[in-house]
Scaffold this motif. Structure first.
Motif, PDB file in Angstrom:
ATOM      1  N   GLY A  61       0.857  -1.119  -0.079  1.00 35.86           N
ATOM      2  CA  GLY A  61       0.045  -0.050   0.041  1.00 35.86           C
ATOM      3  C   GLY A  61       1.037   1.263   0.091  1.00 35.86           C
ATOM      4  O   GLY A  61       1.839   1.153   0.494  1.00 35.86           O
ATOM      5  N   GLU A  62       0.559   2.324  -0.677  1.00 40.42           N
ATOM      6  CA  GLU A  62       1.191   3.425  -0.678  1.00 40.42           C
ATOM      7  C   GLU A  62       0.439   4.849  -1.167  1.00 40.42           C
ATOM      8  O   GLU A  62      -0.754   4.590  -1.463  1.00 40.42           O
ATOM      9  CB  GLU A  62       2.429   3.459  -1.673  1.00 40.42           C
ATOM     10  CG  GLU A  62       1.862   2.896  -2.886  1.00 40.42           C
ATOM     11  CD  GLU A  62       3.206   2.227  -3.653  1.00 40.42           C
ATOM     12  OE1 GLU A  62       3.986   3.217  -4.742  1.00 40.42           O
ATOM     13  OE2 GLU A  62       3.564   0.950  -3.706  1.00 40.42           O
ATOM     14  N   GLU A  63       1.070   5.812  -0.804  1.00 42.87           N
ATOM     15  CA  GLU A  63       0.120   6.984  -1.340  1.00 42.87           C
ATOM     16  C   GLU A  63      -1.239   7.173  -0.833  1.00 42.87           C
ATOM     17  O   GLU A  63      -2.137   7.498  -1.726  1.00 42.87           O
ATOM     18  CB  GLU A  63       0.420   7.346  -2.840  1.00 42.87           C
ATOM     19  CG  GLU A  63       1.730   7.391  -3.240  1.00 42.87           C
ATOM     20  CD  GLU A  63       1.761   7.822  -4.729  1.00 42.87           C
ATOM     21  OE1 GLU A  63       0.829   8.368  -5.081  1.00 42.87           O
ATOM     22  OE2 GLU A  63       3.134   7.854  -5.126  1.00 42.87           O
ATOM     23  N   THR A  64      -1.525   6.759   0.346  1.00 48.21           N
ATOM     24  CA  THR A  64      -2.813   6.642   0.868  1.00 48.21           C
ATOM     25  C   THR A  64      -3.260   8.457   1.106  1.00 48.21           C
ATOM     26  O   THR A  64      -2.588   9.179   1.662  1.00 48.21           O
ATOM     27  CB  THR A  64      -2.860   6.035   2.261  1.00 48.21           C
ATOM     28  OG1 THR A  64      -2.512   4.641   2.138  1.00 48.21           O
ATOM     29  CG2 THR A  64      -4.293   5.980   3.032  1.00 48.21           C
ATOM     30  N   ARG A  65      -4.775   8.536   0.856  1.00 50.55           N
ATOM     31  CA  ARG A  65      -5.192   9.888   1.046  1.00 50.55           C
ATOM     32  C   ARG A  65      -6.495   9.831   1.800  1.00 50.55           C
ATOM     33  O   ARG A  65      -7.267  10.424   2.011  1.00 50.55           O
ATOM     34  CB  ARG A  65      -5.502  10.594  -0.499  1.00 50.55           C
ATOM     35  CG  ARG A  65      -4.263  10.793  -1.179  1.00 50.55           C
ATOM     36  CD  ARG A  65      -4.614  11.769  -2.422  1.00 50.55           C
ATOM     37  NE  ARG A  65      -3.547  12.141  -2.967  1.00 50.55           N
ATOM     38  CZ  ARG A  65      -2.535  11.495  -3.710  1.00 50.55           C
ATOM     39  NH1 ARG A  65      -2.798  10.230  -3.928  1.00 50.55           N
ATOM     40  NH2 ARG A  65      -1.582  11.991  -4.303  1.00 50.55           N
ATOM     41  N   ASP A  66      -6.610   8.386   2.492  1.00 42.98           N
ATOM     42  CA  ASP A  66      -7.596   8.413   3.404  1.00 42.98           C
ATOM     43  C   ASP A  66      -7.252   7.778   4.742  1.00 42.98           C
ATOM     44  O   ASP A  66      -6.373   7.084   4.861  1.00 42.98           O
ATOM     45  CB  ASP A  66      -8.215   7.281   2.561  1.00 42.98           C
ATOM     46  CG  ASP A  66      -9.614   6.791   3.333  1.00 42.98           C
ATOM     47  OD1 ASP A  66     -10.595   7.548   3.436  1.00 42.98           O
ATOM     48  OD2 ASP A  66      -9.563   5.424   3.731  1.00 42.98           O
ATOM     49  N   VAL A  67      -7.756   8.571   5.685  1.00 37.46           N
ATOM     50  CA  VAL A  67      -7.553   8.524   6.985  1.00 37.46           C
ATOM     51  C   VAL A  67      -7.650   7.190   7.510  1.00 37.46           C
ATOM     52  O   VAL A  67      -6.956   6.336   8.125  1.00 37.46           O
ATOM     53  CB  VAL A  67      -7.952   9.554   8.016  1.00 37.46           C
ATOM     54  CG1 VAL A  67      -7.806   9.015   9.276  1.00 37.46           C
ATOM     55  CG2 VAL A  67      -7.899  11.171   7.573  1.00 37.46           C
ATOM     56  N   ARG A  68      -8.639   6.502   7.144  1.00 35.28           N
ATOM     57  CA  ARG A  68      -9.384   5.081   7.553  1.00 35.28           C
ATOM     58  C   ARG A  68      -8.380   3.959   7.078  1.00 35.28           C
ATOM     59  O   ARG A  68      -7.890   3.174   7.572  1.00 35.28           O
ATOM     60  CB  ARG A  68     -10.601   4.789   7.173  1.00 35.28           C
ATOM     61  CG  ARG A  68     -10.921   3.489   7.756  1.00 35.28           C
ATOM     62  CD  ARG A  68     -12.509   3.029   7.549  1.00 35.28           C
ATOM     63  NE  ARG A  68     -13.466   3.974   8.208  1.00 35.28           N
ATOM     64  CZ  ARG A  68     -14.898   3.647   8.185  1.00 35.28           C
ATOM     65  NH1 ARG A  68     -15.216   2.699   7.287  1.00 35.28           N
ATOM     66  NH2 ARG A  68     -15.617   4.657   8.741  1.00 35.28           N
ATOM     67  N   ALA A  69      -8.134   4.131   5.856  1.00 33.58           N
ATOM     68  CA  ALA A  69      -7.147   3.381   5.146  1.00 33.58           C
ATOM     69  C   ALA A  69      -5.577   3.340   6.094  1.00 33.58           C
ATOM     70  O   ALA A  69      -4.883   2.263   6.034  1.00 33.58           O
ATOM     71  CB  ALA A  69      -6.871   3.796   3.628  1.00 33.58           C
ATOM     72  N   ALA A  70      -5.136   4.634   6.185  1.00 32.20           N
ATOM     73  CA  ALA A  70      -3.832   4.679   7.017  1.00 32.20           C
ATOM     74  C   ALA A  70      -4.067   3.936   8.119  1.00 32.20           C
ATOM     75  O   ALA A  70      -3.180   3.231   8.470  1.00 32.20           O
ATOM     76  CB  ALA A  70      -3.646   6.227   7.478  1.00 32.20           C
ATOM     77  N   ALA A  71      -5.171   4.126   8.993  1.00 36.69           N
ATOM     78  CA  ALA A  71      -5.416   3.310  10.188  1.00 36.69           C
ATOM     79  C   ALA A  71      -5.381   1.911  10.141  1.00 36.69           C
ATOM     80  O   ALA A  71      -4.824   1.129  10.949  1.00 36.69           O
ATOM     81  CB  ALA A  71      -6.653   3.890  10.870  1.00 36.69           C
ATOM     82  N   ASP A  72      -6.119   1.401   9.053  1.00 36.28           N
ATOM     83  CA  ASP A  72      -6.116   0.236   8.555  1.00 36.28           C
ATOM     84  C   ASP A  72      -4.874  -0.621   8.568  1.00 36.28           C
ATOM     85  O   ASP A  72      -4.411  -1.529   8.783  1.00 36.28           O
ATOM     86  CB  ASP A  72      -6.997  -0.133   7.609  1.00 36.28           C
ATOM     87  CG  ASP A  72      -8.482  -0.128   8.019  1.00 36.28           C
ATOM     88  OD1 ASP A  72      -8.811   0.026   9.045  1.00 36.28           O
ATOM     89  OD2 ASP A  72      -9.275   0.076   6.724  1.00 36.28           O
ATOM     90  N   THR A  73      -4.002   0.292   7.810  1.00 40.71           N
ATOM     91  CA  THR A  73      -2.500  -0.020   7.517  1.00 40.71           C
ATOM     92  C   THR A  73      -1.787  -0.582   8.857  1.00 40.71           C
ATOM     93  O   THR A  73      -1.218  -1.397   9.033  1.00 40.71           O
ATOM     94  CB  THR A  73      -1.773   0.404   6.649  1.00 40.71           C
ATOM     95  OG1 THR A  73      -2.418   0.689   5.479  1.00 40.71           O
ATOM     96  CG2 THR A  73      -0.179   0.245   6.425  1.00 40.71           C
ATOM     97  N   VAL A  74      -1.793   0.404   9.725  1.00 41.38           N
ATOM     98  CA  VAL A  74      -1.149   0.280  10.981  1.00 41.38           C
ATOM     99  C   VAL A  74      -1.796  -0.936  11.741  1.00 41.38           C
ATOM    100  O   VAL A  74      -1.083  -1.772  12.285  1.00 41.38           O
ATOM    101  CB  VAL A  74      -1.723   1.506  11.867  1.00 41.38           C
ATOM    102  CG1 VAL A  74      -0.836   1.332  13.390  1.00 41.38           C
ATOM    103  CG2 VAL A  74      -0.986   2.857  11.197  1.00 41.38           C
ATOM    104  N   LYS A  75      -3.181  -1.158  11.547  1.00 42.44           N
ATOM    105  CA  LYS A  75      -3.808  -2.249  12.266  1.00 42.44           C
ATOM    106  C   LYS A  75      -3.143  -3.752  11.805  1.00 42.44           C
ATOM    107  O   LYS A  75      -2.793  -4.507  12.461  1.00 42.44           O
ATOM    108  CB  LYS A  75      -5.274  -2.315  12.088  1.00 42.44           C
ATOM    109  CG  LYS A  75      -6.088  -1.563  13.322  1.00 42.44           C
ATOM    110  CD  LYS A  75      -7.534  -1.856  13.082  1.00 42.44           C
ATOM    111  CE  LYS A  75      -8.260  -0.813  13.683  1.00 42.44           C
ATOM    112  NZ  LYS A  75      -9.402  -0.742  12.895  1.00 42.44           N
TER     113      LYS A  75
END
Ligand code: FDA
Length: 305
Positions: A61-75
């Motif tokens: 995953g890369e270049e995320t512009r979506d807060v939820r997607a960023a949080a999902d990556t952390v999870k």
């Protein structure tokens, strides 16, 4: 030429939909990507560590512009690290993180907080995190996040791209006691104002960067599949009086597996970068861009279906 076209296409949403739509693409992608979920990644970890290799895992995953997607990556990273802990592999299995996947394009402070969460889970699992380096517009931000992370997690590593003119200067700052630095040639389409364009120039820059790392006090992570650069690494390590365990080699999953095993058999630490997840498009296109033969392989498999 073909490489730069593919790198341009790697950032096109239209091409992403077209390429991802071919069912056969998956077969070719499997050569470079361990699988779609954590289970597949762990199976690859088991297989490679049984063969005496070390690993670093990248949740694609890369270049995320979506807060939820960023949080999902952390999870996803935290649950992967939780699953790694009982395997007791320690730093033989670490993770690689692209800051743009955890919010760097939205807000640097958010990316830092997210990276901290991943570093903390890694510490609980007895291992480390290395920050991937993305295109040149992100380098200052990535190095500044690295400095902050290292205050609490000093073993955090970072990738540095030899093709950028600035990298020798960055490496002089980074080649300090305990500093883990992965040296790569660089995989993005960069303008001539910031990066060497010719392969021969990139290779020469790689050697200059390598010399700085080998003569410095840090822990070089020599990430290349290039035989000439591997021979030069051996020479520079000898010259700098380095032991075999004071640096390591890194290679990508599915590329030159014979060489990975041969170096490990000869006593070097070899770490395999294992990407997994369903957002494989950008990673896959960069691998095609590196080698025209991969494009031919891809086209042949389309024709044979
Ligand atoms: P080069 O491209 O000259 O290849 C040398 C030889 O390796 C080729 O002749 C071929 O045999 C083999 N080879 C290389 N690429 C291949 C491929 N795709 N398919 C099949 N064979 C191939 N980049 C970046 O910008 N930021 C980053 O954070 C990282 N992280 C990273 C981690 C690790 C562990 C590795 C190994 C690489 C990266 N990279 C990266 C990618 C890096 O910048 C570079 O694009 C590739 O490693 C290819 O460069 P080589 O040094 O292998 O040389």
């Amino acid at each position: 030429m073909l490489g730069s076209v593919l790198l341009a296409v790697s950032r096109s949403p239209l091409a992403r939909r077209a390429v991802s739509g071919f069912p056969v693409t998956r077969l070719v992608v499997d050569r470079f990507v361990a699988g779609e979920d954590g289970g597949a990644a762990l199976a690859a970890v088991q297989r490679l560590t049984d063969a005496r290799l070390s690993v670093t895992l990248d949740h694609l995953g890369e270049e995320t512009r979506d807060v939820r997607a960023a949080a999902d990556t952390v999870k996803a990273y935290v649950s992967l690290l939780d699953a790694l802990r009982p395997l007791g592999l320690g730093s033989r299995a670490e993770v690689s993180v692209k800051l743009s996947a955890v919010g760097q394009m939205l807000d640097q402070a958010m990316a830092l907080d997210h990276a901290r969460e991943i570093c903390s889970a890694a510490r609980d699992a007895g291992t480390t995190v290395t920050l991937d380096m993305e295109d040149h517009t992100t380098v200052d931000s990535t190095l500044s996040i690295l400095r902050e992370l290292r205050e609490d997690f000093p073993a955090t590593g970072v990738a540095v791209q030899a093709y950028l003119f600035r990298s020798e200067g960055d490496l002089r700052d980074l080649a300090r006691e305990g500093s883990r630095v992965r040296l790569v040639k660089g995989a993005y389409a960069e303008p001539a104002s910031v990066a060497h364009q010719k392969k021969a120039e990139v290779d020469k820059a790689y050697v200059r960067c390598l010399r700085i790392l080998m003569e410095g006090k840090g822990y070089p992570m020599v990430a290349t599949h290039d035989d000439r650069l591997i021979s030069i690494t051996e020479l520079l390590a000898d010259r700098a009086g380095r032991d075999r365990d004071s640096f390591e080699y890194q290679m990508l999953y599915g590329i030159r597996t014979d060489k990975q095993e041969a170096l490990a058999r000869a006593g070097s630490t070899v770490r395999v970068y294992i990407p997994y997840g369903d957002d494989w498009y950008g990673y896959f296109m960069r691998r095609l861009a590196e080698r025209p033969a991969n494009v031919a392989f891809f086209l042949r498999s389309l024709r044979s279906k």
